[in-house]
Design a protein around this motif. Structure first.
Motif, PDB file in Angstrom:
ATOM      1  N   TYR A  95       4.502  11.470 -11.050  1.00  0.00           N
ATOM      2  CA  TYR A  95       5.259  11.490  -9.791  1.00  0.00           C
ATOM      3  C   TYR A  95       5.917  10.146  -9.555  1.00  0.00           C
ATOM      4  CZ  TYR A  95       0.869   9.504  -7.878  1.00  0.00           C
ATOM      5  OH  TYR A  95      -0.245   8.738  -7.650  1.00  0.00           O
ATOM      6  N   ILE A  96       6.898  10.140  -8.666  1.00  0.00           N
ATOM      7  CA  ILE A  96       7.562   8.881  -8.303  1.00  0.00           C
ATOM      8  C   ILE A  96       6.971   8.445  -6.961  1.00  0.00           C
ATOM      9  CG2 ILE A  96       9.735   7.743  -7.750  1.00  0.00           C
ATOM     10  CD1 ILE A  96      11.195   9.700  -9.508  1.00  0.00           C
ATOM     11  N   ALA A  97       6.625   7.157  -6.877  1.00  0.00           N
ATOM     12  CA  ALA A  97       6.012   6.649  -5.644  1.00  0.00           C
ATOM     13  C   ALA A  97       6.519   5.248  -5.345  1.00  0.00           C
ATOM     14  CB  ALA A  97       4.489   6.629  -5.802  1.00  0.00           C
ATOM     15  N   THR A  98       6.295   4.826  -4.116  1.00  0.00           N
ATOM     16  CA  THR A  98       6.522   3.424  -3.785  1.00  0.00           C
ATOM     17  C   THR A  98       5.181   2.709  -3.940  1.00  0.00           C
ATOM     18  OG1 THR A  98       5.975   3.553  -1.427  1.00  0.00           O
ATOM     19  CG2 THR A  98       8.241   4.104  -2.053  1.00  0.00           C
ATOM     20  N   ALA A  99       5.233   1.456  -4.349  1.00  0.00           N
ATOM     21  CA  ALA A  99       4.000   0.693  -4.528  1.00  0.00           C
ATOM     22  C   ALA A  99       4.295  -0.780  -4.290  1.00  0.00           C
ATOM     23  CB  ALA A  99       3.447   0.906  -5.941  1.00  0.00           C
ATOM     24  N   GLY A 100       3.231  -1.547  -4.120  1.00  0.00           N
ATOM     25  CA  GLY A 100       3.412  -2.985  -3.902  1.00  0.00           C
ATOM     26  C   GLY A 100       2.064  -3.681  -3.840  1.00  0.00           C
ATOM     27  N   GLY A 139      12.354  -1.744 -17.063  1.00  0.00           N
ATOM     28  CA  GLY A 139      10.975  -1.488 -17.463  1.00  0.00           C
ATOM     29  C   GLY A 139      10.071  -2.550 -16.887  1.00  0.00           C
ATOM     30  N   SER A 140       8.761  -2.422 -17.137  1.00  0.00           N
ATOM     31  CA  SER A 140       7.771  -3.349 -16.570  1.00  0.00           C
ATOM     32  C   SER A 140       8.052  -3.602 -15.080  1.00  0.00           C
ATOM     33  CB  SER A 140       7.770  -4.681 -17.325  1.00  0.00           C
ATOM     34  OG  SER A 140       7.446  -4.473 -18.676  1.00  0.00           O
ATOM     35  N   ILE A 141       8.325  -2.540 -14.375  1.00  0.00           N
ATOM     36  CA  ILE A 141       8.729  -2.631 -12.958  1.00  0.00           C
ATOM     37  C   ILE A 141       7.645  -3.314 -12.122  1.00  0.00           C
ATOM     38  CG2 ILE A 141       9.668  -1.304 -10.999  1.00  0.00           C
ATOM     39  CD1 ILE A 141      11.213  -0.830 -13.609  1.00  0.00           C
ATOM     40  N   GLU A 142       6.381  -3.093 -12.539  1.00  0.00           N
ATOM     41  CA  GLU A 142       5.248  -3.631 -11.764  1.00  0.00           C
ATOM     42  C   GLU A 142       5.259  -5.158 -11.691  1.00  0.00           C
ATOM     43  OE1 GLU A 142       5.115  -1.279 -14.035  1.00  0.00           O
ATOM     44  OE2 GLU A 142       4.261   0.481 -13.035  1.00  0.00           O
ATOM     45  N   LEU A 143       5.992  -5.790 -12.611  1.00  0.00           N
ATOM     46  CA  LEU A 143       6.089  -7.260 -12.572  1.00  0.00           C
ATOM     47  C   LEU A 143       6.740  -7.761 -11.281  1.00  0.00           C
ATOM     48  CD1 LEU A 143       7.512  -8.724 -15.906  1.00  0.00           C
ATOM     49  CD2 LEU A 143       5.511  -9.524 -14.639  1.00  0.00           C
ATOM     50  N   ALA A 144       7.701  -6.983 -10.770  1.00  0.00           N
ATOM     51  CA  ALA A 144       8.576  -7.481  -9.701  1.00  0.00           C
ATOM     52  C   ALA A 144       7.812  -7.976  -8.456  1.00  0.00           C
ATOM     53  CB  ALA A 144       9.620  -6.427  -9.346  1.00  0.00           C
ATOM     54  N   LEU A 149       9.754 -10.954  -6.902  1.00  0.00           N
ATOM     55  CA  LEU A 149      11.136 -10.464  -6.984  1.00  0.00           C
ATOM     56  C   LEU A 149      11.403  -9.365  -5.951  1.00  0.00           C
ATOM     57  CD1 LEU A 149      13.900 -10.411  -8.488  1.00  0.00           C
ATOM     58  CD2 LEU A 149      12.902  -8.742 -10.065  1.00  0.00           C
ATOM     59  N   SER A 150      10.357  -8.595  -5.617  1.00  0.00           N
ATOM     60  CA  SER A 150      10.590  -7.495  -4.663  1.00  0.00           C
ATOM     61  C   SER A 150       9.379  -7.279  -3.760  1.00  0.00           C
ATOM     62  CB  SER A 150      10.912  -6.194  -5.419  1.00  0.00           C
ATOM     63  OG  SER A 150       9.741  -5.649  -5.993  1.00  0.00           O
ATOM     64  N   ASP A 151       9.650  -6.593  -2.616  1.00  0.00           N
ATOM     65  CA  ASP A 151       8.570  -6.241  -1.691  1.00  0.00           C
ATOM     66  C   ASP A 151       7.832  -4.990  -2.151  1.00  0.00           C
ATOM     67  OD1 ASP A 151       9.208  -8.039   0.804  1.00  0.00           O
ATOM     68  OD2 ASP A 151      11.124  -7.161   0.176  1.00  0.00           O
ATOM     69  N   ARG A 152       8.598  -4.082  -2.727  1.00  0.00           N
ATOM     70  CA  ARG A 152       8.050  -2.808  -3.186  1.00  0.00           C
ATOM     71  C   ARG A 152       8.711  -2.440  -4.500  1.00  0.00           C
ATOM     72  NH1 ARG A 152       4.858  -3.648   0.259  1.00  0.00           N
ATOM     73  NH2 ARG A 152       4.433  -2.448   2.154  1.00  0.00           N
ATOM     74  N   ILE A 153       8.070  -1.493  -5.215  1.00  0.00           N
ATOM     75  CA  ILE A 153       8.726  -0.873  -6.368  1.00  0.00           C
ATOM     76  C   ILE A 153       8.823   0.626  -6.106  1.00  0.00           C
ATOM     77  CG2 ILE A 153       7.932  -2.617  -8.016  1.00  0.00           C
ATOM     78  CD1 ILE A 153       5.838  -0.568  -9.007  1.00  0.00           C
ATOM     79  N   VAL A 154       9.770   1.251  -6.751  1.00  0.00           N
ATOM     80  CA  VAL A 154       9.815   2.715  -6.798  1.00  0.00           C
ATOM     81  C   VAL A 154       9.721   3.044  -8.274  1.00  0.00           C
ATOM     82  CG1 VAL A 154      11.308   4.738  -6.528  1.00  0.00           C
ATOM     83  CG2 VAL A 154      11.118   3.075  -4.668  1.00  0.00           C
ATOM     84  N   SER A 158       1.434   7.902 -13.258  1.00  0.00           N
ATOM     85  CA  SER A 158       0.827   9.041 -13.946  1.00  0.00           C
ATOM     86  C   SER A 158      -0.688   8.953 -13.766  1.00  0.00           C
ATOM     87  CB  SER A 158       1.251   9.016 -15.407  1.00  0.00           C
ATOM     88  OG  SER A 158       0.552   9.945 -16.134  1.00  0.00           O
ATOM     89  N   THR A 159      -1.348   8.102 -14.515  1.00  0.00           N
ATOM     90  CA  THR A 159      -2.796   7.934 -14.325  1.00  0.00           C
ATOM     91  C   THR A 159      -3.111   6.928 -13.207  1.00  0.00           C
ATOM     92  OG1 THR A 159      -2.858   6.111 -15.893  1.00  0.00           O
ATOM     93  CG2 THR A 159      -3.208   8.321 -16.793  1.00  0.00           C
ATOM     94  N   GLY A 160      -2.150   6.100 -12.863  1.00  0.00           N
ATOM     95  CA  GLY A 160      -2.382   5.046 -11.863  1.00  0.00           C
ATOM     96  C   GLY A 160      -2.917   3.761 -12.486  1.00  0.00           C
ATOM     97  N   ARG A 161      -3.093   3.803 -13.821  1.00  0.00           N
ATOM     98  CA  ARG A 161      -3.713   2.665 -14.499  1.00  0.00           C
ATOM     99  C   ARG A 161      -2.870   1.389 -14.415  1.00  0.00           C
ATOM    100  NH1 ARG A 161      -4.933   2.253 -20.878  1.00  0.00           N
ATOM    101  NH2 ARG A 161      -5.607   0.082 -20.783  1.00  0.00           N
ATOM    102  N   THR A 162      -1.565   1.533 -14.585  1.00  0.00           N
ATOM    103  CA  THR A 162      -0.697   0.336 -14.569  1.00  0.00           C
ATOM    104  C   THR A 162      -0.747  -0.350 -13.209  1.00  0.00           C
ATOM    105  OG1 THR A 162       0.740   1.477 -16.134  1.00  0.00           O
ATOM    106  CG2 THR A 162       1.604  -0.535 -15.157  1.00  0.00           C
ATOM    107  N   LEU A 163      -0.704   0.443 -12.137  1.00  0.00           N
ATOM    108  CA  LEU A 163      -0.797  -0.150 -10.785  1.00  0.00           C
ATOM    109  C   LEU A 163      -2.140  -0.865 -10.648  1.00  0.00           C
ATOM    110  CD1 LEU A 163       0.625   2.666  -8.439  1.00  0.00           C
ATOM    111  CD2 LEU A 163       1.748   0.545  -9.174  1.00  0.00           C
ATOM    112  N   LYS A 164      -3.208  -0.161 -10.988  1.00  0.00           N
ATOM    113  CA  LYS A 164      -4.568  -0.693 -10.795  1.00  0.00           C
ATOM    114  C   LYS A 164      -4.773  -1.992 -11.565  1.00  0.00           C
ATOM    115  CE  LYS A 164      -9.242   1.016 -10.443  1.00  0.00           C
ATOM    116  NZ  LYS A 164     -10.194   1.281 -11.510  1.00  0.00           N
ATOM    117  N   GLU A 165      -4.373  -1.976 -12.838  1.00  0.00           N
ATOM    118  CA  GLU A 165      -4.641  -3.159 -13.672  1.00  0.00           C
ATOM    119  C   GLU A 165      -3.781  -4.357 -13.284  1.00  0.00           C
ATOM    120  OE1 GLU A 165      -4.913  -2.424 -17.861  1.00  0.00           O
ATOM    121  OE2 GLU A 165      -6.417  -0.867 -17.577  1.00  0.00           O
ATOM    122  N   ASN A 166      -2.782  -4.109 -12.450  1.00  0.00           N
ATOM    123  CA  ASN A 166      -1.943  -5.209 -11.976  1.00  0.00           C
ATOM    124  C   ASN A 166      -2.174  -5.510 -10.498  1.00  0.00           C
ATOM    125  OD1 ASN A 166      -0.157  -6.090 -14.314  1.00  0.00           O
ATOM    126  ND2 ASN A 166       0.000  -3.860 -14.395  1.00  0.00           N
ATOM    127  N   GLY A 167      -3.244  -4.944  -9.944  1.00  0.00           N
ATOM    128  CA  GLY A 167      -3.616  -5.247  -8.556  1.00  0.00           C
ATOM    129  C   GLY A 167      -2.626  -4.735  -7.530  1.00  0.00           C
TER     130      GLY A 167
END
Ligand SMILES: Nc1ncnc2c1ncn2[C@@H]1O[C@H](COP(=O)(O)OP(=O)(O)OP(=O)(O)O)[C@@H](O)[C@H]1O
Ligand SMILES: O=P(O)(O)OC[C@H]1O[C@H](OP(=O)(O)OP(=O)(O)O)[C@H](O)[C@@H]1O
Length: 208
Positions: A95-100, A139-144, A149-154, A158-167
């Motif tokens: 799914y597509i989500a906003t995160a930060g 790519g590597s959007i979670e870096l922002a 670089l940004s307040d949020r990402i869109v 999928s598993t949520g692992r990338t968000l979790k491992e990057n806090g």
């Protein structure tokens, strides 16, 4: 019997799409799954496969160099292409989500949103009446948000692992995504019988 040219996405979606076609009873050559060739014939089925980047599949189909193709709904939402969406294949779900960063408010003046999906992100924030600045990345959007670089990402989750491992934490879910079977409108008219037969066989697989 007309030959059908099918645009297959390389990468993540490929394996599930391939298995769906094999499960539907199609006799596909091993080299489709097991080579670096970009054009592969399946003579027993009168299929010709072209192997494309997932984002490019609708482009090949819109221009009619592929009759049909398999594309993520994210790609179809991002680029408004003149193609028919024939079937939700139910594969490669995400799914597509906003995160930060956790417990953060967005900048009050013009929040910055980093994304690979500028059209989806713009539409989403516009629908909420929020004015934002979109920063497009590949790519590597979670870096922002991690480096300011940004307040949020869109982005895709999928598993949520990338968000979790990057806090990072998810804020809002925007839309569920699966892969779709798409067709060129002219091919659909001229090769309707073949395409409908394929859709019916795949639908049977999807609903099993
Ligand atoms: N975790 C995920 N991340 C990204 N795309 C996903 C994920 N899970 C399913 N998908 C689907 O897979 C498609 C992307 O596939 P893939 O990652 O192979 O291509 P890509 O983004 O072009 O990759 P790259 O540019 O890294 O080669 C998306 O369009 C989406 O529909
Ligand atoms: O929730 P998860 O299972 O962790 O999956 C989500 C991650 O996968 C995708 O990135 P990808 O691996 O395609 O790399 P990219 O950053 O180069 O696009 C997506 O952009 C997220 O970063």
């Amino acid at each position: 019997m007309d030959e059908l040219t099918i645009a297959m996405p390389k990468g993540r979606i490929f394996e599930e799409a391939y298995e769906l076609l094999v499960g539907a009873g199609y006799d596909l050559p091993k080299e489709l799954d097991d080579s670096r060739k970009l054009i592969v014939e399946a003579p027993n089925e009168r299929f010709r496969f072209i192997l494309a980047k997932p984002m490019d599949v609708p482009t090949y189909v819109e221009h009619g160099v592929a009759d049909i193709g398999i594309a993520g709904k994210d790609v179809l939402l991002e680029h408004d292409r003149d193609v028919h969406e024939l079937l939700d294949l139910g594969i490669s779900a995400c799914y597509i989500a906003t995160a930060g960063l956790p417990n953060t408010e967005m900048n009050e003046v013009t929040p910055r949103i980093a994304t690979k999906y500028p059209a989806v992100a713009s539409r989403y924030y516009r629908s909420k009446g929020e004015q934002v600045e979109i920063i497009e990345l590949n790519g590597s959007i979670e870096l922002a948000p991690l480096i300011g670089l940004s307040d949020r990402i869109v982005d895709i989750v999928s598993t949520g692992r990338t968000l979790k491992e990057n806090g990072l934490v998810e804020y809002e879910k925007i839309i569920d995504i699966t892969s779709r079977l798409i067709a060129n409108p002219v091919s659909y008219r001229l090769k309707q019988q073949r395409i409908t037969e394929l859709v019916d066989k795949l639908r049977e697989q999807v609903t099993r």
